[in-house]
Design a protein around this motif. Structure first.
Motif: not given
Length: 508
Positions: A128-132, A149-151
């Motif tokens: 899954h594509e995660l944006h934190i 994974l992106f912050f």
């Protein structure tokens, strides 16, 4: 018969015992009548015991009523950890937004931050594509070997919270880039209700609510010495409960991290049951697992070489509301009044906080280790015979208890509703005590009297329960299914929001 009751054996096992007993009966004799009556009694008693256990009442009863039909997951009354979801990757890959106040910084992460990291790294590993969306700090350098994974960092407010205007702007930018977010997840009030009310595909995880904190306030007020000034927290939290009852409905879905919290959200906060879902916290089962050799090595490293010593362990923040004044006084009294205890027991204390220096005052029986990395913490759990958590905080579900159980150790903790309802559900797993010095002393003495052999047996039972309910894999699978469900359109609701009686979807 006793063992069936004590160890919570299933009705099936009791029935097999009853049938086995019949094999020794001779037909046509007085003994056969006796055996028949005895076996029938055993059958009835086992039936009663199996159905009167807490585990039966919660999840088994519900599924038995619905075993011939698909279950609406959004209305499932128990923790989703009791369900078994397919391990294969879903065909749908989600774009997920997470709002969390802080992202973990090594070994100084709190429970909510550790939950966020374990859960969302697990979801990212499943594709899954995660944006934190989180606050920046002086040492903000989050590097993971995951391309999905992106912050998105923002400057925190003076109080250390997310700047809602700034973080919402970052969210809207990402929501309009490529495809919009399939689901939005907020850890507690990372995303405030004033913004959350605009999002329908949203779930908020609660690691402590004001209603639970009232119990903590009462305990701390009762433990207050006359010289201390009375706290105003109890009155303040009563007002907070009213506020939360008013604004919690603005969050579309709610995830309770303990069974007790889920019950409170439904009954006290009056949130419809189809919007409240219980998913117990999970810990990394690849890190926290039994390893006797590493435990022995760790004891040797900290200067403990006698294998006969009973080793008690504590870990976490060494602060007042975690119950450390209580355990300090209990240990101080025991070590002063019982020389035999002093000769046979060692207490290991992992963590940092003002009570670390106080524990050193207790002498050689207490070894203060300081804060530990996860790899060290795993060795710590394997080195102890039982884990002690004297917390006075009634909120959330403490990770340290789950880590200890996953490592094959029994636990003893304050008899708070979240703990007795979701963790130490019977005496096979450990011990509970009232938050008083006398009650805590009595339990410590009981552990000492029962000894290492009993702790080892209880530890095996604790490990079994942990593997069934508290693994990170279990938690990630449950959240993934919830996110797939609330992100689905009406045409695909049945695929993810229903739980069918199939071979790969069953109750554990």
């Amino acid at each position: 018969m006793g063992s069936c009751r004590r160890k919570g054996r299933s009705f099936t096992i009791c029935l097999l015992i009853s049938m086995a007993k019949d094999q020794g009966c001779r037909v046509g004799s007085f003994r056969s009548l006796y055996c028949f009556l005895s076996s029938a009694s055993l059958f009835i008693l086992c039936l009663y015991w199996s159905r009167s256990s807490p585990i039966w009442h919660a999840e088994n009863h519900f599924l038995m009523e619905h075993q011939s039909q698909a279950i609406d997951l959004l209305s499932y009354p128990s923790a989703w950890n009791h369900l078994s979801f397919p391990s294969n990757l879903p065909t749908k890959r989600l774009k997920i937004a997470l709002f969390v106040r802080k992202w973990p910084q090594k070994n100084r992460a709190g429970g909510m931050e550790r939950h966020a990291m374990t859960l969302h790294l697990g979801l990212a590993k499943r594709g899954h594509e995660l944006h934190i969306f989180t606050a920046s700090s002086l040492n903000s350098s989050f590097q993971y070997p995951l391309k999905n994974l992106f912050f998105h960092l923002s400057k925190p407010t003076s109080g250390g919270y997310l700047d809602q205007a700034q973080v919402w702007k970052l969210f809207e930018e990402q929501n309009s880039t490529g495809r919009p977010f399939d689901v939005v997840h907020t850890e507690s009030v990372g995303l405030m209700h004033t913004r959350a009310k605009r999002v329908t595909n949203l779930a908020a995880s609660w690691h402590g609510i004001a209603y639970e904190s009232i119990h903590s306030n009462i305990i701390q007020e009762l433990l207050r010495v006359p010289e201390e000034q009375a706290s105003s927290r109890l009155t303040e939290n009563l007002k907070k409960v009213v506020d939360e009852v008013k604004f919690f409905p603005r969050y579309t879905h709610h995830v309770a991290t303990s069974d007790h919290c889920g019950d409170v959200l439904k009954r006290i906060y009056m949130i419809p049951e189809e919007r409240v879902h219980t998913i117990l916290n999970g810990v990394d089962e690849q890190i926290f697992k039994p390893d006797a050799a590493s435990g022995r090595d760790y004891l040797y490293q900290v200067g403990i070489s006698d294998p006969k010593l009973l080793v008690l362990g504590m870990a976490g923040r060494l602060v007042r509301d975690k119950g450390h004044p209580l355990i300090f006084e209990a240990l101080n009294q025991i070590l002063s009044e019982n020389k035999e205890f002093s000769k046979s027991v060692i207490i290991l204390v992992a963590g940092d906080g003002p009570w670390g220096s106080r524990y050193r005052e207790l002498g050689a029986n207490v070894v203060v280790l300081g804060p530990l990395e996860q790899s060290q913490l795993s060795k710590f759990y394997n080195a102890i015979d039982i884990f002690l958590n004297p917390t006075l905080r009634a909120q959330g579900l403490d990770h340290t208890l789950l880590e200890a159980m996953m490592s094959g150790k029994p636990v003893m903790a304050t008899n708070l509703a979240s703990i007795t309802g979701s963790v130490i559900v019977n005496s096979d797993l450990g011990y509970t005590f009232s938050p008083t010095v006398d009650s805590l002393k009595a339990v410590i003495y009981k552990v000492w009297a029962e000894g290492k052999g009993s702790m080892s047996q209880k530890g095996r039972m604790a490990r079994q329960r942990a593997l069934k309910l508290y693994t990170a894999t279990k938690m990630v699978a449950a959240y993934e299914r919830l996110f797939l469900c609330i992100s689905s359109d009406h045409q695909n609701k049945d695929e993810y929001c229903k739980y069918g009686p199939t071979s790969h979807q069953r109750l554990l």
